[in-house]
Design a protein around this motif. Structure first.
Motif, PDB file in Angstrom:
ATOM      1  N   THR A  91      27.527  -5.007 -13.115  1.00 19.76           N
ATOM      2  CA  THR A  91      26.819  -5.884 -13.871  1.00 19.76           C
ATOM      3  C   THR A  91      28.170  -7.271 -12.544  1.00 19.76           C
ATOM      4  O   THR A  91      29.466  -7.783 -13.534  1.00 19.76           O
ATOM      5  N   ASP A  95      27.228 -16.414 -10.611  1.00 23.20           N
ATOM      6  CA  ASP A  95      26.709 -15.918  -9.135  1.00 23.20           C
ATOM      7  C   ASP A  95      27.316 -15.303  -8.487  1.00 23.20           C
ATOM      8  O   ASP A  95      28.554 -15.716  -8.178  1.00 23.20           O
ATOM      9  N   TYR A 111      22.265  -8.438 -11.396  1.00 28.57           N
ATOM     10  CA  TYR A 111      22.148  -9.738 -11.673  1.00 28.57           C
ATOM     11  C   TYR A 111      21.764 -10.265 -12.736  1.00 28.57           C
ATOM     12  O   TYR A 111      21.337 -11.605 -12.294  1.00 28.57           O
ATOM     13  N   THR A 112      21.481  -9.954 -13.883  1.00 24.78           N
ATOM     14  CA  THR A 112      20.970 -10.836 -15.196  1.00 24.78           C
ATOM     15  C   THR A 112      21.213 -12.218 -14.924  1.00 24.78           C
ATOM     16  O   THR A 112      22.180 -12.170 -15.259  1.00 24.78           O
ATOM     17  N   GLN A 114      21.874 -14.607 -13.376  1.00 20.49           N
ATOM     18  CA  GLN A 114      22.651 -15.048 -12.196  1.00 20.49           C
ATOM     19  C   GLN A 114      22.096 -15.238 -11.163  1.00 20.49           C
ATOM     20  O   GLN A 114      21.125 -14.338 -10.439  1.00 20.49           O
ATOM     21  N   THR A 115      22.676 -15.899  -9.824  1.00 23.59           N
ATOM     22  CA  THR A 115      21.949 -15.297  -8.475  1.00 23.59           C
ATOM     23  C   THR A 115      22.608 -15.186  -7.540  1.00 23.59           C
ATOM     24  O   THR A 115      24.290 -15.532  -7.372  1.00 23.59           O
ATOM     25  N   HIS A 131      17.376  -7.399 -12.096  1.00 21.36           N
ATOM     26  CA  HIS A 131      17.409  -8.744 -12.518  1.00 21.36           C
ATOM     27  C   HIS A 131      17.484  -8.896 -13.854  1.00 21.36           C
ATOM     28  O   HIS A 131      17.472 -10.119 -14.512  1.00 21.36           O
ATOM     29  N   GLY A 135      17.137 -13.005 -13.585  1.00 24.62           N
ATOM     30  CA  GLY A 135      18.159 -13.113 -12.292  1.00 24.62           C
ATOM     31  C   GLY A 135      17.624 -13.538 -10.915  1.00 24.62           C
ATOM     32  O   GLY A 135      16.449 -13.193 -11.106  1.00 24.62           O
TER      33      GLY A 135
END
Length: 167
Positions: A91, A95, A111-112, A114-115, A131, A135
């Motif tokens: 994880t 970003d 990437y929950t 986040q970008t 995601h 994300g």
């Protein structure tokens, strides 16, 4: 600053400590399974350059983010990670910008909230993106995916937030 001159592996029992300066991957591979990653100063980073960073088993949870990768001695701006290979589920901690290829080998990348920006090709064996509904995946740069991007690339079977910036 230290320039890598060969491939380096950090074991699960090992520690990666960045106290000052830049660890430059050059064109080599850093396989990081370190259970502990210490970044003790704002001017301590890994420069992805044209190298590959492999997330191996036991990699410290949520240590992977743009702040870990920087091309200069500053924590400001977007970090630079060139090639990323995910061999163990991970994880991201913030970003993350991948300047080259992103390879989901045998594990997934979450990437929950986040970008995740990928400027190069995307390839996968069995790994998937997660995601978490919040994300954002940004496909930038000019490369194509190794295989056609499809719902099979995502653990949920779909992508919630996708931004296309390829040209």
């Amino acid at each position: 600053d230290v320039d890598m001159g060969m491939n380096v592996t950090i074991s699960a029992a090992g520690t990666l400590t960045l106290t000052k300066g830049i660890l430059d991957l050059n064109t080599y591979t850093l396989t990081n399974g370190a259970g502990t990653i210490n970044e003790t100063a704002a001017d301590a980073h890994i420069n992805g350059n044209a190298g590959t960073y492999i997330v191996a088993a036991s990699h410290q949870a949520t240590a992977l983010d743009d702040d870990l990768f920087g091309a200069s001695n500053t924590s400001a701006g977007t970090g630079t990670l060139y090639n990323l290979e995910v061999d163990a589920a991970h994880t991201v901690g913030g970003d993350l910008n991948v300047g080259g290829t992103c390879n989901l080998d045998a594990a997934g990348l979450t990437y929950t909230g986040q970008t995740l920006t990928i400027n190069g090709a995307i390839s996968r064996t069995t790994g998937t993106f997660t995601h978490g509904g919040t994300g954002t995946l940004v496909l930038a740069g000019t490369s194509n995916t190794t295989a056609a991007l499809s719902n099979s690339f995502f653990a949920a079977g779909y992508c919630d937030n996708l931004t296309m910036k390829r040209g």
